[in-house]
Design an enzyme around this catalytic site. Structure first.
Site, PDB file in Angstrom:
ATOM      1  N   GLU A  90      -5.459  12.424  -6.704  1.00  0.00           N
ATOM      2  CA  GLU A  90      -6.675  12.399  -5.892  1.00  0.00           C
ATOM      3  C   GLU A  90      -7.528  13.647  -6.048  1.00  0.00           C
ATOM      4  O   GLU A  90      -8.714  13.638  -5.720  1.00  0.00           O
ATOM      5  CB  GLU A  90      -6.301  12.203  -4.419  1.00  0.00           C
ATOM      6  CG  GLU A  90      -5.796  10.796  -4.122  1.00  0.00           C
ATOM      7  CD  GLU A  90      -5.474  10.578  -2.660  1.00  0.00           C
ATOM      8  OE1 GLU A  90      -5.254  11.574  -1.941  1.00  0.00           O
ATOM      9  OE2 GLU A  90      -5.443   9.410  -2.238  1.00  0.00           O
ATOM     10  N   GLU A 121      17.558  11.258  -9.475  1.00  0.00           N
ATOM     11  CA  GLU A 121      17.388  12.460  -8.664  1.00  0.00           C
ATOM     12  C   GLU A 121      18.605  13.377  -8.725  1.00  0.00           C
ATOM     13  O   GLU A 121      18.528  14.537  -8.324  1.00  0.00           O
ATOM     14  CB  GLU A 121      17.086  12.094  -7.209  1.00  0.00           C
ATOM     15  CG  GLU A 121      18.245  11.529  -6.429  1.00  0.00           C
ATOM     16  CD  GLU A 121      17.893  11.352  -4.959  1.00  0.00           C
ATOM     17  OE1 GLU A 121      18.639  11.888  -4.126  1.00  0.00           O
ATOM     18  OE2 GLU A 121      16.881  10.690  -4.656  1.00  0.00           O
TER      19      GLU A 121
END
Length: 309
Positions: A90, A121
């Site tokens: 963004e 992870e």
């Protein structure tokens, strides 16, 4: 028969505990469920407010890195990585920055943005390898791990520190020790989730608030705004082109026609048009003053006013 995982880790984090305020959430009405979740969510802003001094240090590290020609990197897994990817994406249209200025590294790669990638992870070596070929000395690397212990994230931060980058870690686990080599720890005490272990809830909300504040404050410090107006955004559609003209009107008090003409004369560069209208200098001198001021509108205006005086 269900297979037994080869490794089991018991995480000591408040986010894994049962929340005494929501033990009967499955017995509540729809409004009751929503009210309980909302009551927990309202605790998050105060928890974030308590770590603003640490967040300020992270912002200063990021500004130092970007002013020095470096970059900012986000590292996360699961919800943390997805939120980081969103924030980085963004910034490009909002502040008209290059797409590689803020880089998000997500455990498991692009595929993991949409679906879980098994054990991604837990791979500290993969986190280190991801950083080894993308981070330079002087960069800033911000890891996000609700538990404060995600191996992929900690492996990445350790490698970043070894390379010579400043590092920070955002977690929702104040109990977790500050990892070696991490310059600033931002441990938000969001407490137990409404649904135990669901860190997409309060921990994720805290991460979203922190990321938005972190990146926005960094952009403000770099001169990407004038007052509280976005003056560096990329006008990629009709709505944004209209917003550019409204911003000029807000900042200058001039007519839509005057602002539209100034924007056209400045070849669509909102900052140049703004300095031109506020200072009365021509477009060429306005552009020169902005370049000399590193893109800061107020500094450019001060320079032009001194020249005029």
């Amino acid at each position: 028969m269900m297979s037994v995982p080869c490794q089991t880790v018991h995480v000591d984090s408040p986010t894994e505990q049962r929340n005494p305020r929501t033990v009967d959430i499955d017995l509540m009405s729809t409004m009751g469920i929503l009210g309980a979740i909302n009551a927990e969510d309202r605790r998050v802003p105060d928890a974030v407010a308590a770590v603003l001094p640490q967040l300020a240090r992270a912002v200063d590290y990021a500004v130092e890195a970007l002013r020095g020609g470096g970059r900012v990197h986000y590292v996360g897994a699961g919800t943390s990585g997805r939120l980081a990817t969103l924030d980085a994406a963004e910034l490009v249209p909002t502040f008209n920055v290059p797409g590689d200025l803020f880089i998000a590294h997500h455990a498991g790669g692009e595929k993991a943005l949409r679906q879980a990638v098994e054990n991604a992870e837990d791979d500290a070596d993969a986190g280190a390898a991801e950083i080894a070929h993308s981070v330079q000395p002087g960069d800033f690397v911000l890891g996000l791990a609700a538990s404060g212990r995600t191996p992929y994230v900690l492996g990445a931060l350790a490698e970043a520190s070894r390379i010579g980058a400043h590092t920070g870690l955002v977690s929702a686990n104040p109990r977790a020790a500050q990892p070696a080599g991490v310059d600033v720890l931002i441990a938000v005490a969001t407490g137990p989730e409404a649904i135990a272990g669901s860190t997409r809830m309060k921990a994720g909300t805290a991460q979203k608030l922190i990321l938005t504040a972190f990146s926005s404050a960094t952009m403000i410090k770099l001169g990407k705004t004038y007052s509280n107006l976005m003056v560096s955004m990329r006008a990629t559609n009709a709505k944004l082109r209209g917003r550019n003209i409204r911003i000029l009107q807000e900042a200058t008090g001039m007519t839509m026609a005057d602002c539209s003409d100034a924007l056209t004369e400045a070849s669509g560069d909102l900052k140049v048009a703004l300095v031109h209208l506020l200072s009365g200098s021509d477009v060429a001198h306005s552009a020169e003053a902005l370049t000399a001021a590193g893109g800061h509108v107020r500094k450019a205006l001060d320079t032009l006013h001194l020249r005029a005086g």
